[in-house]
Design a protein around this motif. Structure first.
Motif, PDB file in Angstrom:
ATOM      1  N   MET A 124     112.890  49.868  56.984  1.00 31.72           N
ATOM      2  CA  MET A 124     111.750  50.424  57.606  1.00 31.72           C
ATOM      3  C   MET A 124     110.476  49.440  57.166  1.00 31.72           C
ATOM      4  N   GLY A 125     109.707  49.176  58.262  1.00 29.66           N
ATOM      5  CA  GLY A 125     108.624  48.229  58.154  1.00 29.66           C
ATOM      6  C   GLY A 125     107.604  48.825  57.231  1.00 29.66           C
ATOM      7  N   ARG A 126     106.415  48.210  57.340  1.00 27.65           N
ATOM      8  CA  ARG A 126     105.208  48.644  56.588  1.00 27.65           C
ATOM      9  C   ARG A 126     104.343  49.632  57.398  1.00 27.65           C
ATOM     10  N   ILE A 127     103.636  50.683  56.612  1.00 25.43           N
ATOM     11  CA  ILE A 127     102.715  51.525  57.200  1.00 25.43           C
ATOM     12  C   ILE A 127     101.354  50.873  56.895  1.00 25.43           C
ATOM     13  N   VAL A 128     100.397  50.657  58.001  1.00 20.27           N
ATOM     14  CA  VAL A 128      99.378  49.852  57.728  1.00 20.27           C
ATOM     15  C   VAL A 128      98.479  51.266  57.647  1.00 20.27           C
ATOM     16  N   GLY A 129      97.389  51.338  56.417  1.00 20.35           N
ATOM     17  CA  GLY A 129      96.590  52.091  56.331  1.00 20.35           C
ATOM     18  C   GLY A 129      95.044  51.867  56.488  1.00 20.35           C
ATOM     19  N   PHE A 130      94.370  52.328  57.360  1.00 22.26           N
ATOM     20  CA  PHE A 130      92.955  51.961  57.585  1.00 22.26           C
ATOM     21  C   PHE A 130      92.184  53.056  57.027  1.00 22.26           C
ATOM     22  N   PHE A 131      91.705  52.867  55.859  1.00 19.08           N
ATOM     23  CA  PHE A 131      91.059  54.029  55.024  1.00 19.08           C
ATOM     24  C   PHE A 131      89.701  53.813  54.727  1.00 19.08           C
ATOM     25  N   CYS A 132      88.922  54.859  55.213  1.00 19.75           N
ATOM     26  CA  CYS A 132      87.686  54.550  55.079  1.00 19.75           C
ATOM     27  C   CYS A 132      87.128  54.763  53.511  1.00 19.75           C
ATOM     28  N   ARG A 133      86.325  53.624  53.295  1.00 16.15           N
ATOM     29  CA  ARG A 133      85.887  53.552  51.837  1.00 16.15           C
ATOM     30  C   ARG A 133      85.415  54.534  51.267  1.00 16.15           C
ATOM     31  N   TRP A 134      84.877  55.648  51.753  1.00 13.42           N
ATOM     32  CA  TRP A 134      84.175  56.610  51.064  1.00 13.42           C
ATOM     33  C   TRP A 134      84.859  57.788  51.134  1.00 13.42           C
ATOM     34  N   CYS A 135      86.032  57.983  51.683  1.00 12.28           N
ATOM     35  CA  CYS A 135      86.894  59.115  51.454  1.00 12.28           C
ATOM     36  C   CYS A 135      88.387  58.802  51.356  1.00 12.28           C
TER      37      CYS A 135
ATOM     38  N   VAL B 131     100.926  53.374  61.456  1.00 10.96           N
ATOM     39  CA  VAL B 131      99.528  53.285  61.148  1.00 10.96           C
ATOM     40  C   VAL B 131      99.034  54.657  60.825  1.00 10.96           C
ATOM     41  N   LEU B 132      98.435  54.668  59.725  1.00 13.32           N
ATOM     42  CA  LEU B 132      97.767  55.899  59.036  1.00 13.32           C
ATOM     43  C   LEU B 132      96.069  55.631  58.956  1.00 13.32           C
ATOM     44  N   VAL B 133      95.378  56.508  59.633  1.00 15.41           N
ATOM     45  CA  VAL B 133      93.859  56.073  59.503  1.00 15.41           C
ATOM     46  C   VAL B 133      93.275  57.441  58.780  1.00 15.41           C
ATOM     47  N   VAL B 134      92.739  57.007  57.869  1.00 17.36           N
ATOM     48  CA  VAL B 134      92.199  58.304  57.011  1.00 17.36           C
ATOM     49  C   VAL B 134      90.666  58.158  56.926  1.00 17.36           C
ATOM     50  N   GLY B 135      89.919  59.069  57.321  1.00 14.44           N
ATOM     51  CA  GLY B 135      88.429  59.070  57.203  1.00 14.44           C
ATOM     52  C   GLY B 135      87.899  60.211  56.601  1.00 14.44           C
ATOM     53  N   CYS B 136      86.764  60.540  56.576  1.00 16.74           N
ATOM     54  CA  CYS B 136      85.915  61.521  56.147  1.00 16.74           C
ATOM     55  C   CYS B 136      86.045  62.671  57.041  1.00 16.74           C
ATOM     56  N   ARG B 137      85.866  64.039  56.372  1.00 19.37           N
ATOM     57  CA  ARG B 137      85.973  65.359  56.963  1.00 19.37           C
ATOM     58  C   ARG B 137      84.924  65.427  58.109  1.00 19.37           C
ATOM     59  N   ARG B 138      85.030  66.288  58.967  1.00 21.41           N
ATOM     60  CA  ARG B 138      83.964  66.386  59.986  1.00 21.41           C
ATOM     61  C   ARG B 138      82.524  66.826  59.196  1.00 21.41           C
TER      62      ARG B 138
END
Ligand code: FES
Length: 129
Positions: A1-12, A58-65
């Motif tokens: 399996m290849g890589r999962i790129v995670g774009f993670f917000c620096r704050w959360c 691709v996993l994008v992780v950010g802050c809650r609403r």
């Protein structure tokens, strides 16, 4: 399996990933985290580019609403990624993208989301985007 790129917000997302390390809750080795200032800065074209360049997911992780440090970056991201999901669905690639909105303390949620994505991709099963 290849890589999962995670774009993670620096704050959360990035802080939660950092805390996962402190708590010795390992994230999958397939996950390569890219720290971004806000999910509002992650253009869907960037997600498509990562997939096109060979990323398994691709996993994008950010802050809650309501918690975005730039007021509405996460809401804008949600809107844009809704369209992206439709596109990926049409292409049969819906399991290869996920957006999670979490608080920095939701380490378990982040760890679970990352591992779930790995398991789904390993099985070649489309999952929730
Ligand atoms: S600052 Fe985290 S999603 Fe906007």
């Amino acid at each position: 399996m290849g890589r999962i790129v995670g774009f993670f917000c620096r704050w959360c997302g990035y802080t939660a990933a950092d805390l996962a390390g402190v708590a010795r809750r390992p994230l999958p080795v397939e996950l390569v985290v890219v720290r971004v200032p806000c999910t509002g800065r992650v253009d869907p074209e960037l997600v498509l580019e990562a997939l096109q360049q060979g990323a398994a997911g691709v996993l994008v992780v950010g802050c809650r609403r309501g918690d975005c440090h730039y007021v509405s970056g996460n809401l804008e991201a949600e809107k844009r990624f809704k369209l992206l999901r439709l596109l990926l669905c049409q292409l049969g690639m819906e399991g290869r993208f996920q957006l999670q909105l979490i608080s920095p303390s939701e380490v378990e949620r982040l760890v679970e989301a990352a591992w779930q994505m790995v398991f789904q991709l390993r099985q070649g099963m489309p999952g929730r985007g």
